[in-house]
Design an enzyme around this catalytic site. Structure first.
Site, mmCIF file in Angstrom:
data_model
loop_
_atom_site.group_PDB
_atom_site.id
_atom_site.type_symbol
_atom_site.label_atom_id
_atom_site.label_comp_id
_atom_site.label_asym_id
_atom_site.label_seq_id
_atom_site.Cartn_x
_atom_site.Cartn_y
_atom_site.Cartn_z
ATOM 1 N N ASP A 28 -93.647 -0.163 29.414
ATOM 2 C CA ASP A 28 -93.472 -0.679 27.567
ATOM 3 C C ASP A 28 -92.872 -0.873 27.405
ATOM 4 O O ASP A 28 -91.210 -1.432 27.847
ATOM 5 C CB ASP A 28 -93.317 0.915 26.717
ATOM 6 C CG ASP A 28 -93.859 1.046 25.820
ATOM 7 O OD1 ASP A 28 -94.397 -0.411 25.176
ATOM 8 O OD2 ASP A 28 -93.651 2.159 25.193
ATOM 9 N N ASN A 73 -105.191 -0.082 23.398
ATOM 10 C CA ASN A 73 -104.814 -1.454 22.889
ATOM 11 C C ASN A 73 -105.317 -2.298 22.299
ATOM 12 O O ASN A 73 -105.165 -3.659 21.753
ATOM 13 C CB ASN A 73 -104.057 -1.654 24.115
ATOM 14 C CG ASN A 73 -102.772 -1.006 24.832
ATOM 15 O OD1 ASN A 73 -102.242 -0.987 25.800
ATOM 16 N ND2 ASN A 73 -101.850 -0.853 23.654
#
Ligand code: IPE
Ligand code: IPE
Ligand code: MG
Length: 232
Positions: free
Chosen positions: A16, A64
């Site tokens: 991330d 996502n």
């Protein structure tokens, strides 16, 4: 490398902070993802070098798709396709095993084909297992396992049988989950497998991860007292 270090058999990275890494440098999010792919290369080799058996990486979540701009998604999949054609091809040559967790049927065709090619080419390899979570969700994985069981007609199962229906059935237990960028959550990653995983949250964004980061992580992991419900 310090030989006092405990080496996890199975480590996972929630990669991330690519976007934040790029913004901080005045670069596009795409550049962040590109550098993220570079960091991934370094980390997989570093994990193999220290003798880790399996490395799982969270590359794209089911969530996502709907939560990011189309152009970013398009770029990500072109990057993943390139990664498969170039880097994963090198993994095949180095003897690494390659697998994917997630619903690959939803991927762009070119990505799917590139992935299939390397997975197939690596099938007799015996090196480190590289497990790429792509279009992956932990809840979705659990529901998929339940459906597999229902379709088999079984009326009762145990935890071991359930595990056999997960993507990770052939992998060692997940010893350690590392998340970059300072976020302290799992974001739907390996919800079953995380039961006794150690968790390490690193402030650095993913593109800044390197070999030295792995050493720091392993030092911290080595100090953890894993009790699995026992006493010390
Ligand atoms: C992780 O970086 C890469 C993927 C999820 C594919 P992000 O793109 O989530 O970066 P931030 O969190 O916006 O900084
Ligand atoms: C986690 O990152 C998913 C991947 C690394 C693929 P996200 O950036 O998508 O997670 P949230 O939105 O911060 O929970
Ligand atoms: Mg993020």
């Amino acid at each position: 490398m310090d030989n006092q270090l405990k080496i996890p058999r199975h480590i996972a990275f929630i990669m991330d902070g690519n976007g934040r890494w790029a913004s901080a440098k005045g670069l596009s999010r795409s550049e962040g993802h590109r550098q993220g792919a570079e960091a991934l290369k370094v980390m997989v080799d570093a994990c193999s070098e220290v003798g880790i058996d399996a490395v799982s990486v969270y590359a794209f979540s089911c969530e996502n798709w709907s939560k990011r701009p189309q152009a970013e998604i398009k770029f990500l999949f072109s990057l993943i396709t390139q990664f498969a054609k170039n880097e994963l091809k090198k993994y095949v040559e180095r003897g690494y095993r390659i697998m994917f967790s997630g619903d690959l049927s939803q991927l762009p065709k070119t990505t799917f084909k590139a992935i299939q090619k390397v997975v197939d080419a690596a099938k007799n390899n015996t090196g480190v297992i590289v497990n790429i979570a792509l279009n992956y969700g932990g809840r979705q994985e659990i529901v998929r396992a339940v459906n597999t069981i229902l379709q088999s007609g079984l009326r009762e199962i145990d935890a071991e049988m359930f595990e056999d229906c997960l993507y990770t059935a052939a992998l060692p237990p997940l010893d350690l989950i590392v998340r970059s960028s300072g976020e302290k959550r799992l974001s739907n990653f390996m919800l079953w497998q995380c039961a006794y995983s150690e968790l390490i949250f690193v402030e650095k964004n993913w593109p800044d991860f390197g070999k030295d980061t792995l050493t720091d992580i392993l030092k911290e992991y080595s100090q953890r007292d894993r009790r699995f419900g026992g006493v010390k």
